[in-house]
Design an enzyme around this catalytic site. Structure first.
Site: not given
Ligand code: AMP
Length: 211
Positions: A87, A126
């Site tokens: 990310r 969601r």
């Molecule tokens: P997601 O389920 O992919 O929407 O991720 C939920 C949350 O997890 C994000 O808003 C971040 O706080 C954290 N997160 C997930 N993947 C990453 C990543 N690759 N880098 C940094 N934070 C992450």
């Protein structure tokens, strides 16, 4: 094969990752799911990252890079799908370095494209399964039994970060820190852009044409 699913929050990365792993046998590296599991199990890592997730901020790169290092040590022989990772540019470069070391560079980056109005609509409707993490959407992908997961019968809940304030922060983090990855991978000639509009199955059919 190594694939990255890239795109804004709510574009359907988790849903497509679920379909691809069930149908094509990919091992999923879904960082959001991994971090949420640590939080619900109250691990030391969970307490370190909890505030970031609640606020919708990105977790520091060194934590993510350690997670991917551990994952690759275990799964380096399998086809892998990176969902929600990388990310940031630091994460992308770190991942390239690790994959180069093991001699399996990225094959494909699938960018799921969705307009911001649709993203907000989807995030608000969601639901996820508290037990297995499966994704649902009350409008486009409802469960068969209201409030219960089709796969494991677990309780469906709204994610803590699917609220207006955290959504705004997640979109800001995406625009500022994740969107430059589009160009990073496009320049390498490994990026394809797929519309995230329509049902999960319609999007899935667009994706598998490239595999
Ligand atoms: P997601 O389920 O992919 O929407 O991720 C939920 C949350 O997890 C994000 O808003 C971040 O706080 C954290 N997160 C997930 N993947 C990453 C990543 N690759 N880098 C940094 N934070 C992450």
């Amino acid at each position: 094969m190594r694939i990255v699913l890239l795109g804004p929050p709510g574009a359907g990365k988790g849903t497509q990752a679920q379909l691809l792993s069930e149908d094509k046998g990919f091992e999923r590296f879904s960082t959001g799911d991994i971090l949420r599991r640590h939080i619900s199990e109250n691990t030391p890592l969970g307490s370190r990252v909890k505030d970031y997730l609640i606020k919708g901020e990105l977790v520091p790169d060194d934590i993510l890079l350690q997670l991917v290092r551990n994952f690759l040590k275990e799964k380096n022989l399998s086809p892998i799908l990176f969902d929600g990772f990388p990310r940031t540019l630091t994460q992308a470069k770190g991942l390239d370095g690790l994959l180069e070391e093991e001699g399996h560079p990225l094959d494909l980056v699938i960018f799921l494209d969705l307009p911001e109005t649709e993203i907000i609509r989807r995030l608000n409707s969601r639901r996820i399964c508290k037990r297995c993490g499966a994704n649902y959407n009350l409008i486009t992908q409802p469960p068969k039994v209201s409030g219960r997961c089709d796969r494991c019968g677990g309780l469906l809940i709204k994610r803590e970060d699917d609220n207006t304030k955290a959504i705004r922060e997640r979109l800001r983090a995406y625009r500022e820190r994740t969107s430059p990855l589009y160009e990073y991978y496009e320049r390498r000639g490994i990026l394809i852009k797929v519309s995230g509009m329509g049902s999960p199955l319609q999007v899935y059919k667009r994706i598998i044409r490239f595999l």
